[in-house]
Write a protein that holds these residues in place. Structure first.
Motif, mmCIF file in Angstrom:
data_model
loop_
_atom_site.group_PDB
_atom_site.id
_atom_site.type_symbol
_atom_site.label_atom_id
_atom_site.label_comp_id
_atom_site.label_asym_id
_atom_site.label_seq_id
_atom_site.Cartn_x
_atom_site.Cartn_y
_atom_site.Cartn_z
ATOM 1 N N PHE A 1 -11.659 4.137 1.516
ATOM 2 C CA PHE A 1 -11.450 5.231 0.574
ATOM 3 C C PHE A 1 -10.193 6.035 0.901
ATOM 4 C CE2 PHE A 1 -12.275 9.565 -1.054
ATOM 5 C CZ PHE A 1 -12.374 9.253 -2.391
ATOM 6 N N GLU A 2 -9.756 6.016 2.144
ATOM 7 C CA GLU A 2 -8.546 6.739 2.547
ATOM 8 C C GLU A 2 -7.267 5.944 2.272
ATOM 9 O OE1 GLU A 2 -8.626 9.919 3.529
ATOM 10 O OE2 GLU A 2 -10.791 9.811 3.217
ATOM 11 N N ASN A 3 -7.385 4.673 1.924
ATOM 12 C CA ASN A 3 -6.214 3.830 1.699
ATOM 13 C C ASN A 3 -5.753 3.970 0.244
ATOM 14 O OD1 ASN A 3 -4.278 1.835 1.462
ATOM 15 N ND2 ASN A 3 -5.455 0.308 2.609
ATOM 16 N N LYS A 4 -5.090 5.068 -0.031
ATOM 17 C CA LYS A 4 -4.677 5.396 -1.400
ATOM 18 C C LYS A 4 -3.696 4.374 -1.976
ATOM 19 C CE LYS A 4 -7.270 8.996 -1.203
ATOM 20 N NZ LYS A 4 -8.641 8.854 -1.647
ATOM 21 N N LYS A 5 -2.849 3.793 -1.138
ATOM 22 C CA LYS A 5 -1.885 2.786 -1.600
ATOM 23 C C LYS A 5 -2.623 1.553 -2.126
ATOM 24 C CE LYS A 5 2.140 0.193 0.035
ATOM 25 N NZ LYS A 5 3.011 -0.095 1.176
ATOM 26 N N SER A 6 -3.615 1.096 -1.397
ATOM 27 C CA SER A 6 -4.397 -0.067 -1.816
ATOM 28 C C SER A 6 -5.196 0.227 -3.087
ATOM 29 C CB SER A 6 -5.335 -0.493 -0.687
ATOM 30 O OG SER A 6 -6.077 -1.620 -1.051
ATOM 31 N N ILE A 7 -5.787 1.406 -3.148
ATOM 32 C CA ILE A 7 -6.569 1.801 -4.326
ATOM 33 C C ILE A 7 -5.669 1.865 -5.558
ATOM 34 C CG2 ILE A 7 -7.938 3.657 -5.369
ATOM 35 C CD1 ILE A 7 -8.869 4.275 -2.413
ATOM 36 N N ALA A 8 -4.484 2.447 -5.397
ATOM 37 C CA ALA A 8 -3.535 2.527 -6.518
ATOM 38 C C ALA A 8 -3.128 1.129 -6.972
ATOM 39 C CB ALA A 8 -2.307 3.339 -6.117
ATOM 40 N N ALA A 9 -2.918 0.211 -6.039
ATOM 41 C CA ALA A 9 -2.551 -1.161 -6.391
ATOM 42 C C ALA A 9 -3.665 -1.837 -7.176
ATOM 43 C CB ALA A 9 -2.226 -1.960 -5.130
ATOM 44 N N MET A 10 -4.912 -1.623 -6.759
ATOM 45 C CA MET A 10 -6.045 -2.228 -7.469
ATOM 46 C C MET A 10 -6.188 -1.652 -8.874
ATOM 47 S SD MET A 10 -8.936 -2.820 -4.552
ATOM 48 C CE MET A 10 -8.619 -1.429 -3.499
ATOM 49 N N LYS A 11 -6.037 -0.359 -8.989
ATOM 50 C CA LYS A 11 -6.130 0.268 -10.310
ATOM 51 C C LYS A 11 -4.979 -0.177 -11.202
ATOM 52 C CE LYS A 11 -8.939 4.263 -9.096
ATOM 53 N NZ LYS A 11 -9.023 5.730 -9.032
ATOM 54 N N SER A 12 -3.814 -0.437 -10.605
ATOM 55 C CA SER A 12 -2.647 -0.838 -11.402
ATOM 56 C C SER A 12 -2.807 -2.235 -12.007
ATOM 57 C CB SER A 12 -1.372 -0.775 -10.567
ATOM 58 O OG SER A 12 -1.262 -1.894 -9.710
ATOM 59 N N ILE A 13 -3.700 -3.046 -11.454
ATOM 60 C CA ILE A 13 -3.928 -4.369 -12.045
ATOM 61 C C ILE A 13 -5.117 -4.366 -12.998
ATOM 62 C CG2 ILE A 13 -2.830 -5.610 -10.153
ATOM 63 C CD1 ILE A 13 -5.740 -6.471 -9.320
#
Length: 129
Positions: A72-84
């Protein structure tokens, strides 16, 4: 099921990603354990790889739900997942240990087959290199 990722522009191996937690009787799987070398981060390679994985999962394996999980703290990974095109499902509180021995919360996201065929595939196809 692990996949090596090859970056054609530099003619070199860039990293790996995989299908895991495959439940064929439930028609679900997860994509993750993705790693790319620093030289390949931000190149668009991840979006290309995710497009191919999602296309294979939904159109060849006939999967109904593809899940993704991240710290949950990995905002870069979360943003990448949401971007796809991933949609947030919820938070697993204190569900696993981190390398340092503390516990982490994990975010769960997914793409459903109808989302892939109606919207996600087209939007992602426009954005890949």
């Amino acid at each position: 099921m692990c996949f090596c990722c090859f970056y054609k522009k530099s003619n070199s191996f860039a990293g790996s990603t995989r299908f895991y937690n495959i439940l064929s009787n439930q028609k679900t799987l997860e994509i993750g354990y993705t790693w790319y070398g620093k030289n390949f981060q931000g190149t668009g390679l991840n979006k290309n790889c995710k497009y191919l994985l999602l296309e294979f999962a939904f159109e060849k394996l006939l999967i109904e739900r593809v899940g993704f999980i991240a710290d949950f703290e990995n905002k870069k990974s979360i943003a990448a997942m949401k971007s796809i095109g991933c949609k947030e499902e919820g938070i697993l509180r204190s569900n696993i240990f981190k390398k340092d021995g503390t516990r982490r919360d994990s975010i769960v996201l997914s793409i459903l087959k109808n989302e892939w065929s109606e919207d996600v595939k087209q939007k992602l196809n426009i954005r890949i290199i």
